[in-house]
Design a protein around this motif. Structure first.
Motif, PDB file in Angstrom:
ATOM      1  N   ALA A   1      21.537 -51.141  17.839  1.00 27.52           N
ATOM      2  CA  ALA A   1      22.272 -51.265  16.576  1.00 27.52           C
ATOM      3  C   ALA A   1      22.322 -49.899  15.917  1.00 27.52           C
ATOM      4  CB  ALA A   1      21.593 -52.270  15.657  1.00 27.52           C
ATOM      5  N   ARG A   2      23.530 -49.506  15.474  1.00 26.63           N
ATOM      6  CA  ARG A   2      23.726 -48.209  14.828  1.00 26.63           C
ATOM      7  C   ARG A   2      24.442 -48.403  13.495  1.00 26.63           C
ATOM      8  NH1 ARG A   2      27.045 -44.912  16.015  1.00 26.63           N
ATOM      9  NH2 ARG A   2      25.853 -43.142  15.211  1.00 26.63           N
ATOM     10  N   ASP A   3      24.014 -47.689  12.498  1.00 23.63           N
ATOM     11  CA  ASP A   3      24.712 -47.685  11.217  1.00 23.63           C
ATOM     12  C   ASP A   3      25.702 -46.528  11.223  1.00 23.63           C
ATOM     13  OD1 ASP A   3      23.185 -49.837  10.252  1.00 23.63           O
ATOM     14  OD2 ASP A   3      21.587 -48.476   9.618  1.00 23.63           O
ATOM     15  N   VAL A   4      26.991 -46.863  11.217  1.00 26.39           N
ATOM     16  CA  VAL A   4      28.009 -45.811  11.298  1.00 26.39           C
ATOM     17  C   VAL A   4      28.420 -45.301   9.921  1.00 26.39           C
ATOM     18  CG1 VAL A   4      28.878 -46.602  13.512  1.00 26.39           C
ATOM     19  CG2 VAL A   4      29.880 -47.530  11.429  1.00 26.39           C
ATOM     20  N   GLU A   5      28.179 -46.097   8.919  1.00 25.22           N
ATOM     21  CA  GLU A   5      28.336 -45.668   7.526  1.00 25.22           C
ATOM     22  C   GLU A   5      27.558 -46.652   6.685  1.00 25.22           C
ATOM     23  OE1 GLU A   5      32.502 -47.643   6.092  1.00 25.22           O
ATOM     24  OE2 GLU A   5      32.698 -45.870   7.369  1.00 25.22           O
ATOM     25  N   HIS A   6      27.422 -46.399   5.407  1.00 21.07           N
ATOM     26  CA  HIS A   6      26.593 -47.250   4.556  1.00 21.07           C
ATOM     27  C   HIS A   6      27.075 -48.700   4.616  1.00 21.07           C
ATOM     28  CE1 HIS A   6      23.921 -48.418   1.355  1.00 21.07           C
ATOM     29  NE2 HIS A   6      24.933 -48.953   0.688  1.00 21.07           N
ATOM     30  N   GLY A   7      26.159 -49.575   5.038  1.00 21.52           N
ATOM     31  CA  GLY A   7      26.479 -50.995   5.081  1.00 21.52           C
ATOM     32  C   GLY A   7      27.319 -51.426   6.265  1.00 21.52           C
ATOM     33  N   LEU A   8      27.559 -50.538   7.217  1.00 19.88           N
ATOM     34  CA  LEU A   8      28.424 -50.874   8.355  1.00 19.88           C
ATOM     35  C   LEU A   8      27.662 -50.607   9.650  1.00 19.88           C
ATOM     36  CD1 LEU A   8      31.280 -51.843   9.093  1.00 19.88           C
ATOM     37  CD2 LEU A   8      31.945 -49.439   9.268  1.00 19.88           C
ATOM     38  N   THR A   9      27.360 -51.684  10.376  1.00 22.68           N
ATOM     39  CA  THR A   9      26.565 -51.608  11.594  1.00 22.68           C
ATOM     40  C   THR A   9      27.399 -52.021  12.801  1.00 22.68           C
ATOM     41  OG1 THR A   9      24.518 -52.091  10.400  1.00 22.68           O
ATOM     42  CG2 THR A   9      24.500 -52.490  12.777  1.00 22.68           C
ATOM     43  N   VAL A  10      27.223 -51.294  13.889  1.00 18.96           N
ATOM     44  CA  VAL A  10      27.832 -51.682  15.160  1.00 18.96           C
ATOM     45  C   VAL A  10      26.722 -51.922  16.177  1.00 18.96           C
ATOM     46  CG1 VAL A  10      29.978 -50.410  14.778  1.00 18.96           C
ATOM     47  CG2 VAL A  10      28.073 -49.283  15.958  1.00 18.96           C
ATOM     48  N   HIS A  11      27.032 -52.751  17.157  1.00 19.06           N
ATOM     49  CA  HIS A  11      26.163 -52.922  18.306  1.00 19.06           C
ATOM     50  C   HIS A  11      26.799 -52.189  19.477  1.00 19.06           C
ATOM     51  CE1 HIS A  11      24.161 -56.909  16.760  1.00 19.06           C
ATOM     52  NE2 HIS A  11      23.851 -55.843  16.032  1.00 19.06           N
ATOM     53  N   VAL A  12      26.034 -51.302  20.088  1.00 17.87           N
ATOM     54  CA  VAL A  12      26.524 -50.519  21.213  1.00 17.87           C
ATOM     55  C   VAL A  12      25.851 -51.055  22.475  1.00 17.87           C
ATOM     56  CG1 VAL A  12      26.890 -48.212  22.145  1.00 17.87           C
ATOM     57  CG2 VAL A  12      26.724 -48.543  19.669  1.00 17.87           C
ATOM     58  N   HIS A  13      26.663 -51.442  23.448  1.00 17.07           N
ATOM     59  CA  HIS A  13      26.177 -52.117  24.652  1.00 17.07           C
ATOM     60  C   HIS A  13      26.340 -51.222  25.878  1.00 17.07           C
ATOM     61  CE1 HIS A  13      26.259 -55.951  22.364  1.00 17.07           C
ATOM     62  NE2 HIS A  13      27.396 -55.473  21.856  1.00 17.07           N
ATOM     63  N   PHE A  14      25.311 -51.205  26.717  1.00 17.80           N
ATOM     64  CA  PHE A  14      25.310 -50.459  27.973  1.00 17.80           C
ATOM     65  C   PHE A  14      24.865 -51.397  29.090  1.00 17.80           C
ATOM     66  CE2 PHE A  14      24.069 -47.716  24.465  1.00 17.80           C
ATOM     67  CZ  PHE A  14      24.843 -46.580  24.624  1.00 17.80           C
ATOM     68  N   PRO A  15      25.243 -51.102  30.337  1.00 18.40           N
ATOM     69  CA  PRO A  15      24.607 -51.815  31.447  1.00 18.40           C
ATOM     70  C   PRO A  15      23.171 -51.323  31.581  1.00 18.40           C
ATOM     71  CG  PRO A  15      25.964 -50.054  32.295  1.00 18.40           C
ATOM     72  CD  PRO A  15      26.182 -50.070  30.798  1.00 18.40           C
ATOM     73  N   ARG A  16      22.337 -52.064  32.275  1.00 16.39           N
ATOM     74  CA  ARG A  16      20.953 -51.587  32.454  1.00 16.39           C
ATOM     75  C   ARG A  16      20.896 -50.501  33.524  1.00 16.39           C
ATOM     76  NH1 ARG A  16      17.396 -49.122  31.788  1.00 16.39           N
ATOM     77  NH2 ARG A  16      15.171 -49.599  31.634  1.00 16.39           N
ATOM     78  N   LEU A  17      21.594 -50.688  34.636  1.00 15.14           N
ATOM     79  CA  LEU A  17      21.560 -49.696  35.700  1.00 15.14           C
ATOM     80  C   LEU A  17      22.229 -48.413  35.251  1.00 15.14           C
ATOM     81  CD1 LEU A  17      22.302 -51.702  38.991  1.00 15.14           C
ATOM     82  CD2 LEU A  17      20.102 -50.865  38.135  1.00 15.14           C
ATOM     83  N   GLY A  18      21.598 -47.297  35.546  1.00 21.25           N
ATOM     84  CA  GLY A  18      22.181 -46.001  35.228  1.00 21.25           C
ATOM     85  C   GLY A  18      21.847 -45.487  33.848  1.00 21.25           C
ATOM     86  N   GLN A  19      21.089 -46.267  33.059  1.00 17.71           N
ATOM     87  CA  GLN A  19      20.755 -45.865  31.693  1.00 17.71           C
ATOM     88  C   GLN A  19      19.280 -45.508  31.600  1.00 17.71           C
ATOM     89  OE1 GLN A  19      23.622 -45.837  29.761  1.00 17.71           O
ATOM     90  NE2 GLN A  19      24.459 -46.566  31.710  1.00 17.71           N
ATOM     91  N   VAL A  20      19.001 -44.436  30.897  1.00 15.63           N
ATOM     92  CA  VAL A  20      17.619 -44.025  30.639  1.00 15.63           C
ATOM     93  C   VAL A  20      17.290 -44.385  29.197  1.00 15.63           C
ATOM     94  CG1 VAL A  20      15.988 -42.114  30.604  1.00 15.63           C
ATOM     95  CG2 VAL A  20      17.857 -42.129  32.285  1.00 15.63           C
ATOM     96  N   VAL A  21      16.317 -45.262  29.020  1.00 12.64           N
ATOM     97  CA  VAL A  21      15.920 -45.719  27.686  1.00 12.64           C
ATOM     98  C   VAL A  21      14.559 -45.108  27.356  1.00 12.64           C
ATOM     99  CG1 VAL A  21      15.454 -47.710  26.206  1.00 12.64           C
ATOM    100  CG2 VAL A  21      17.183 -47.879  28.037  1.00 12.64           C
TER     101      VAL A  21
END
Length: 302
Positions: free
Chosen positions: A279-299
């Motif tokens: 979950a990311r806040d892109v501006e005050h009071g505005l949240t987006v969910h950013v989705h990635f596949p599991r493979l290929g991602q470093v968390v």
């Protein structure tokens, strides 16, 4: 809700998604971004994810075709994972767009001159992915041969008369194989390589069938129109869980294997075999969910 595709015309992975819209018969919004960084219209939502493509569904932002195709599949229209292969389409797509993709990069770009690529593009790919033009040119014959093997295997799969790799309906595996060949075919200096692939029995007819689905109904949208869609509704509820050693709610940085791009940072909502969501806040009071596949991602902890 109109899906919005962040893309540029020459991207093979964007072509995969455009073709998926065609298979599904969907209307979608087109938001053109540069083929190099920076991409401010895209990264203000993704955080730092600068690869192409990205698909926006309201306040849900899907990065990488591994996350995009399941999201599109949930929309009305034919399944992108049709039986009898079903989930095997995902395995085939991962092979085609993973290990085999670099072979197709060589088959497509190995004969290009620096002037054809452009100085800005070369610097971007060198900085982000370590692209070495001299090494790519030297490896091009080998890589083209590897890509030709994939075309032969595709030919063998179609030899019994089936229309697509799983039977009568196209799926994610077909889309991934199609986008690889499309990429080679789109480069003028790679026409001999494309012709060799399409000369394999049954492959040209299959390619024509895939291209025949078109791209659905495309309309152009602006970055402000896309942001208005984010403001119009909250993100969808998150399914799945958080596997250890990660903890739900922790601040996490998500980056991609094989790139020096900066990570996307947000509150971890999901990290399991089905994918990663922050979950990311892109501006005050505005949240987006950013989705990635599991493979290929470093968390990692942020």
């Amino acid at each position: 809700m109109l899906p919005i595709l962040y893309h540029y015309e020459g991207s093979p992975f964007a072509e995969l998604v455009r073709a998926a819209f065609g298979v599904k018969g969907l209307a979608w919004g087109s938001l053109i971004v540069p083929n190099i960084l920076p991409k401010p219209d895209q990264t203000r939502l993704t955080g730092a994810y600068g690869r192409t493509p990205v698909v926006q569904l309201g306040a849900d932002i899907h990065c990488d075709t591994g996350a995009i195709l399941p999201a599109i599949d949930a929309l009305p229209g034919p399944s992108l994972y049709p039986q009898p292969l079903g989930p095997l389409h995902r395995l085939i797509a991962h092979w085609a767009n993973g290990p085999q993709f670099f072979a197709h990069v060589g088959a497509a770009m190995g004969g290009m001159s620096p002037e054809m690529m452009g100085e800005a593009f070369i610097k971007d790919r060198q900085a982000r992915f370590g692209m070495d033009l001299a090494a790519l040119g030297k490896a091009a014959p080998h890589l083209a041969g590897q890509a030709l093997v994939a075309a032969r295997w595709l030919s063998d799969a179609l030899a019994d008369g089936r229309a697509f790799i799983g039977g009568d309906a196209p799926g994610a595996g077909d889309l991934a194989l199609y986008s690889n060949i499309w990429f080679v075919k789109a480069v003028p200096t790679a026409q001999a390589n494309a012709a060799a692939m399409l000369a394999m029995p049954h492959v040209a007819d299959w390619f024509t069938r895939m291209a025949g689905f078109g791209h659905g109904a495309r309309c152009e949208v602006t970055a402000e129109e896309a942001l208005a869609q984010v403001r119009a509704a909250p993100p969808a509820p998150v399914t799945g869980g958080v596997d250890g050693p990660y903890v739900a709610g922790m601040m996490a940085a998500v980056s991609q294997e094989g790139t020096k791009d900066a990570p996307s940072i947000g509150r971890l909502l999901r990290c399991d075999s089905g994918g990663v969501t922050i979950a990311r806040d892109v501006e005050h009071g505005l949240t987006v969910h950013v989705h990635f596949p599991r493979l290929g991602q470093v968390v990692a902890p942020a």
